[in-house]
Scaffold this active site. Structure first.
Site, PDB file in Angstrom:
ATOM      1  N   ASP A  60       0.877  -1.161   0.000  1.00 19.12           N
ATOM      2  CA  ASP A  60       0.000   0.000   0.000  1.00 19.12           C
ATOM      3  C   ASP A  60       0.919   1.217   0.000  1.00 19.12           C
ATOM      4  O   ASP A  60       1.574   1.512   1.014  1.00 19.12           O
ATOM      5  CB  ASP A  60      -0.901  -0.007   1.238  1.00 19.12           C
ATOM      6  CG  ASP A  60      -1.858   1.181   1.289  1.00 19.12           C
ATOM      7  OD1 ASP A  60      -1.622   2.187   0.590  1.00 19.12           O
ATOM      8  OD2 ASP A  60      -2.849   1.115   2.044  1.00 19.12           O
ATOM      9  N   SER A 140      -0.144  12.347 -15.872  1.00 18.08           N
ATOM     10  CA  SER A 140      -1.298  12.312 -16.764  1.00 18.08           C
ATOM     11  C   SER A 140      -1.388  13.593 -17.568  1.00 18.08           C
ATOM     12  O   SER A 140      -0.963  14.664 -17.106  1.00 18.08           O
ATOM     13  CB  SER A 140      -2.590  12.141 -15.956  1.00 18.08           C
ATOM     14  OG  SER A 140      -3.731  12.266 -16.783  1.00 18.08           O
ATOM     15  N   TYR A 153      -8.745  14.839  -9.263  1.00 17.42           N
ATOM     16  CA  TYR A 153      -7.722  13.967  -9.852  1.00 17.42           C
ATOM     17  C   TYR A 153      -6.724  14.797 -10.654  1.00 17.42           C
ATOM     18  O   TYR A 153      -5.508  14.604 -10.549  1.00 17.42           O
ATOM     19  CB  TYR A 153      -8.389  12.929 -10.749  1.00 17.42           C
ATOM     20  CG  TYR A 153      -7.435  12.128 -11.606  1.00 17.42           C
ATOM     21  CD1 TYR A 153      -6.736  11.048 -11.073  1.00 17.42           C
ATOM     22  CD2 TYR A 153      -7.223  12.457 -12.945  1.00 17.42           C
ATOM     23  CE1 TYR A 153      -5.859  10.313 -11.860  1.00 17.42           C
ATOM     24  CE2 TYR A 153      -6.356  11.729 -13.727  1.00 17.42           C
ATOM     25  CZ  TYR A 153      -5.665  10.656 -13.184  1.00 17.42           C
ATOM     26  OH  TYR A 153      -4.796   9.936 -13.970  1.00 17.42           O
ATOM     27  N   LYS A 157      -2.439  15.078 -10.292  1.00 19.89           N
ATOM     28  CA  LYS A 157      -1.452  14.824 -11.336  1.00 19.89           C
ATOM     29  C   LYS A 157      -0.633  16.074 -11.651  1.00 19.89           C
ATOM     30  O   LYS A 157       0.536  15.982 -12.031  1.00 19.89           O
ATOM     31  CB  LYS A 157      -2.153  14.286 -12.586  1.00 19.89           C
ATOM     32  CG  LYS A 157      -2.721  12.876 -12.391  1.00 19.89           C
ATOM     33  CD  LYS A 157      -1.660  11.882 -11.945  1.00 19.89           C
ATOM     34  CE  LYS A 157      -2.183  10.464 -11.848  1.00 19.89           C
ATOM     35  NZ  LYS A 157      -1.129   9.490 -11.457  1.00 19.89           N
TER      36      LYS A 157
END
Length: 250
Positions: A60, A140, A153, A157
Site C-alpha cells: 500500500d 497524466s 484527480y 497529477k
C-alpha cells in the site's frame, strides 16, 4: 538488452500500465519488483516472469511501513535499486467536483501524491549507494490540460508533475534523474471511472474524437516511454514530463 542487470521497482504493477512496464522491463533484462496492493495478482505476475527475475510485494503506497518493506525487499533480493516507477494511482468517477466525497479526495492525494514523498524518502539513500538512479512517475495529461469532471484527480497529477521537476533539480547532484509520463485516457481497469460512462464503443468514440492519432493509450505505449526514461541512453534527460497522448495536448 537495454536494462540488463538493472533493478527496477514498479508500483501498481499487477495490472494496467504498471503491468506493461514490468513485463517490458523484464524482457529487457531488468530484475523487477512487482509491487501492488493486490498481493495475489502481483505474485501471479512475478511467477509468470520467472523465478530469479521478479519478486512480488503486497504494498500500500500510502503507508510508510509498506514502502520501506518494498525497498528492503529489492535490496535484500537483488542488492539495490536502480529504477523506481511510481505508477500506482487512483481516480474518482468523472463527475461534478461538488460530488466527490472527502474520503475519495483524501485517497486520491494519498495514492497519487503522498506515495511519491514516501518512495523518495526510502529509495534515494539506496540509489546513492549505486551511484545514481532513475525515478519515473506515471502522471497524466490531466495535469497539464485539465478538463471538467476530474478536477480533484487533475490536481493530484499536476502536483506529480511539479514534484517531478523540483525533485529533478534537487536530486541531480546525486546523479538521480527524475521524469514523468503523461498518458492520455487508456485501456485500463480505470477506464469507466475516467469516462464516467459505461465502456461501450459509442462512449469510447466520444473520448477518442479528441485524440488526433485516433485511439486511446495502451500499456505498451506507456511501457515504451518508461523504458526510454530508464535506459542509460536517456542519461542526460531529467525533469521532463513526456506526453504519450496521441496528440491530445496539441
Amino acid at each position: 538488452m537495454r536494462l540488463k542487470d538493472r533493478v527496477a521497482i514498479i508500483t501498481g504493477s499487477a495490472s494496467g500500465f504498471g503491468r506493461g512496464i514490468a513485463e517490458l522491463f523484464a524482457a529487457e533484462g531488468a530484475k523487477v519488483v512487482i509491487a501492488d496492493i493486490n498481493g495475489a495478482a502481483a505474485t501471479a505476475l512475478a511467477d509468470q516472469i520467472g523465478e530469479g527475475n521478479a519478486i512480488a510485494t503486497t504494498t500500500d503506497v500510502t503507508k510508510r511501513s509498506d514502502v520501506d518493506t518494498m525497498i528492503a525487499a529489492a535490496v535484500n533480493r537483488f542488492g539495490g535499486v536502480d529504477i523506481l516507477v511510481n505508477n500506482a494511482g487512483v481516480t474518482h468517477k468523472n463527475q461534478s467536483l461538488m460530488q466527490v466525497s472527502e474520503d475519495d479526495f483524501d485517497r486520491i492525494y494519498a495514492v497519487n501524491v503522498k506515495s511519491i514523498y514516501l518512495t523518495t524518502l526510502a529509495v534515494v539513500p539506496v540509489m546513492e549507494k549505486r551511484g545514481g538512479g532513475s525515478i519515473i512517475t506515471t502522471a497524466s495529461t490531466a495535469g497539464i490540460r485539465p478538463r471538467p469532471g476530474l478536477t480533484w484527480y487533475n490536481g493530484s497529477k499536476g502536483a506529480a508533475i511539479t514534484l517531478t521537476k523540483s525533485m529533478a533539480a534537487e536530486l541531480a547532484p546525486k546523479n538521480i534523474r527524475v521524469n514523468a509520463i503523461n498518458p492520455v485516457i487508456g485501456e485500463t481497469g480505470m477506464l469507466e471511472q475516467f469516462m464516467g460512462l459505461p465502456d461501450t464503443p459509442e462512449n469510447r468514440a466520444k473520448f477518442v474524437a479528441g485524440i488526433p492519432l485516433g485511439r486511446m493509450s495502451k500499456p505498451i505505449d506507456i511501457a515504451n516511454a518508461a523504458l526510454f526514461l530508464a535506459d542509460p541512453a536517456s542519461a542526460f534527460i531529467t525533469g521532463v514530463a513526456i506526453e504519450v497522448d496521441g496528440g491530445r495536448c496539441i
